[in-house]
Design an enzyme around this catalytic site. Sequence first.
Site, short mmCIF file in Angstrom:
data_model
loop_
_atom_site.label_atom_id
_atom_site.label_comp_id
_atom_site.label_asym_id
_atom_site.label_seq_id
_atom_site.Cartn_x
_atom_site.Cartn_y
_atom_site.Cartn_z
N ASP A 1 0.82 -1.21 0.00
CA ASP A 1 0.00 0.00 0.00
C ASP A 1 0.85 1.26 0.00
O ASP A 1 0.62 2.19 -0.79
CB ASP A 1 -0.94 0.01 1.21
CG ASP A 1 -2.08 -0.99 1.06
OD1 ASP A 1 -2.03 -1.80 0.11
OD2 ASP A 1 -3.01 -0.96 1.88
N ARG B 1 0.62 6.40 17.19
CA ARG B 1 0.48 7.41 16.15
C ARG B 1 1.09 8.76 16.51
O ARG B 1 1.67 9.43 15.64
CB ARG B 1 -1.00 7.59 15.76
CG ARG B 1 -1.66 6.34 15.19
CD ARG B 1 -0.76 5.58 14.25
NE ARG B 1 -1.43 4.49 13.56
CZ ARG B 1 -0.82 3.39 13.17
NH1 ARG B 1 0.48 3.22 13.43
NH2 ARG B 1 -1.47 2.44 12.52
N ASP C 1 -7.10 6.31 12.27
CA ASP C 1 -5.70 6.70 12.14
C ASP C 1 -5.51 7.99 11.36
O ASP C 1 -4.59 8.76 11.63
CB ASP C 1 -4.89 5.57 11.51
CG ASP C 1 -4.50 4.51 12.51
OD1 ASP C 1 -4.57 4.79 13.72
OD2 ASP C 1 -4.12 3.40 12.10
N SER D 1 -6.11 -6.89 7.80
CA SER D 1 -5.43 -5.62 7.96
C SER D 1 -4.82 -5.62 9.35
O SER D 1 -5.54 -5.74 10.35
CB SER D 1 -6.43 -4.46 7.81
OG SER D 1 -5.80 -3.23 8.10
#
Length: 457
Positions: free
Chosen positions: A71, A151, A180, A234
């Site tokens: 990706d 994050r 996210d 995922s």
Amino acid sequence: LRSVEMRTMAAASSASLGRRGAGARLARIPRHPRANCVRASARKSANPVALSAAGAAKPKKVVLAYSGGLDTSVILKWLQNTYECEVVTFTADLGQGEEVEPARKKAEALGVKEIYIDDLREEFVKDYVFPMFRANAIYEGVYLLGTSVARPLIAKRQIEIALETGADAVCHGATGKGNDQIRFELGYYALKPDIRVIAPWREWDLNSRTKLLAYAEQNNIDVPSNKRGEAPYSCDANLLHISYEGNILEDPWEEPEADMFTRSVSPEDAPDKATYMDIEFERGDPVAIDGVKLSPANLLTKLNELGGANGIGRRDIVESRFVGMKSRGVYETPGGTILLEAHRAIESICLDRGQMHLKDGIMPKYAELLYNGFWWSPDREMLQAAIDDTQKFVTGTVRLKLYKGNVVVVGRKSPYSLYDQEVVTFEEDSVYDQKDAEGFIKLQALRLRTLAQNRSI
């Protein structure tokens, strides 16, 4: 915004008081040597709203959060083709359990000149995971926030790299459906209000797996064989956890496949003999296992090994995303599950009742702020300061028994323990006069008796 110099002086002053940075805002943390550059241009920046409105011009250089996977490799090429810009890749080693160096070769093959690969494991655990666990933070009663807490660090480092390289934009690979995208972008804007953000999943037309694979092949991007069949789970992984979403997990009634799990044995297959262990705490943070001092990252690694071997840390969750939808995810957090139980156990003898109850009361708000991406917000920092103040005397040892998916506290001790055997004993004592309880109870009952006497039920 205050200048970096003023904030650095504040950090030095705070350090002199002997308290850790606790994952506070960048320039307040002396342990973040690279962080002082962030916000350096903030006072000179133009109005971020005006800049956003004028942001139609193509960016010249973009810092991409790059894993080296399919990706983000497609995103890298798409940035080059769409914006005709230079791309700087940043790959963070957060303990995800896979080699990060291959990302360098993939980036080089796509023509990238500036490549950053940073080992952030110690910083991640010390300045983000441990502060979160001082709060005993759990989202919606079950989620240990393994993705959420990573994050802010990734966003911070991207902004630092943007300032170091003169980039005028940053880019992430989060989709437009998830949390996210919010977590990354709130971090970007908190640390550099005028930064331009590129979110390909909200811009491009590669809205299916077929289109994504076709684009990769058209641009000579290597597609691993395991990406060509059924869409895989995922996953997001770091030293604290690994998460799984998608595939059969999209149906909340379907049980996960046994071979999906990678960090733990099933409780049924865990050893028949219990594992005993001691965790030592200093000021709310774990510092040693079974008497052996370990760095933050090494300590969490050890807890993961012990927990995984005993089938600990699996959670199947349906959570409420910030964007408004329900989402099902399965998580493995073996070390974090142990750490949470141990930390609550040491707090149970070290914290005053009022402290503990108030701390438990603010925990859901702290967890929600972190889940929603507000790590760099003043309200999260305010709560963190209050939480950290409670940890001054949270020092001692907890003994645990690990057995087939269970974490059982079997002992706790502290030089600052508020537990007094002379007071709680069932034997005769000279400390507590049981007759005193009568007056205490009558005072507590006064309002209830008044209600009962003046109102019919």
